[in-house]
Design an enzyme around this catalytic site. Sequence first.
Site, PDB file in Angstrom:
ATOM      1  CG  HIS A  66       6.622  15.303  -8.332  1.00 37.39           C
ATOM      2  ND1 HIS A  66       5.556  15.497  -9.179  1.00 37.39           N
ATOM      3  CD2 HIS A  66       6.964  16.537  -7.881  1.00 37.39           C
ATOM      4  CE1 HIS A  66       5.255  16.788  -9.231  1.00 37.39           C
ATOM      5  NE2 HIS A  66       6.104  17.442  -8.458  1.00 37.39           N
ATOM      6  CG  ASP A  67       9.455   7.910  -5.566  1.00 34.19           C
ATOM      7  OD1 ASP A  67       9.033   7.174  -6.476  1.00 34.19           O
ATOM      8  OD2 ASP A  67       9.933   7.471  -4.513  1.00 34.19           O
ATOM      9  CB  VAL A  70       2.508   8.060  -8.134  1.00 30.97           C
ATOM     10  CG1 VAL A  70       1.760   7.048  -8.972  1.00 30.97           C
ATOM     11  CG2 VAL A  70       2.535   9.409  -8.836  1.00 30.97           C
ATOM     12  N   GLY A  72       3.672   5.721  -3.343  1.00 28.38           N
ATOM     13  CA  GLY A  72       4.464   5.657  -2.126  1.00 28.38           C
ATOM     14  C   GLY A  72       5.927   5.858  -2.483  1.00 28.38           C
ATOM     15  CG  ASP A  74       7.423   2.989  -5.496  1.00 27.72           C
ATOM     16  OD1 ASP A  74       7.626   4.151  -5.917  1.00 27.72           O
ATOM     17  OD2 ASP A  74       6.576   2.232  -5.992  1.00 27.72           O
ATOM     18  CB  SER A  76       7.712   3.881  -9.072  1.00 27.22           C
ATOM     19  OG  SER A  76       6.954   4.877  -8.423  1.00 27.22           O
TER      20      SER A  76
END
Length: 152
Positions: A66-67, A70, A72, A74, A76
């Site tokens: 899931h990271d 969206v 890459g 990173d 986030s």
Amino acid sequence: MAKLVTFLLSFLAIFLMISPASSLPLKNGFYQKTCSLAESIVRSTVKTALVNDPGAGAALIRLHFHDCFVRGCDASILLDSTPSNQAEKDSMGNKGVQGFQIIDVAKAKIEARCPNTVSCSDILSFAARDSVTLAGGLYYDVPSGRRDGILS
């Protein structure tokens, strides 16, 4: 026509300067000199989590997916929401994603030894790899040197 070509070349140059593709390349052993225990700390943390919850490995692999989906890989997805921005982890598409606390524990242990050195995105990548390996899957090298995202 010349102005259009100039504009497009300028746009391309700016894009390449800010693109992740222009950042330093990833490499195996990136932290060997700056935090040589980083990968073993993550592996130990994941191993402890798997003893306490056998489903934790699948949760970490899903968290990593899931990271990466969206913006890459990173990290986030680890960022918290602010009053003006709903974070990825709080979006409907990520409801039920788990494993955040395992990454938090690994990050805290690494920060205690090597402050401000190892990115959360690399910790998340190592944790996903270690989940596969500790579940009986193959070991694979994870090139590292990722930079954490600041937008979610």
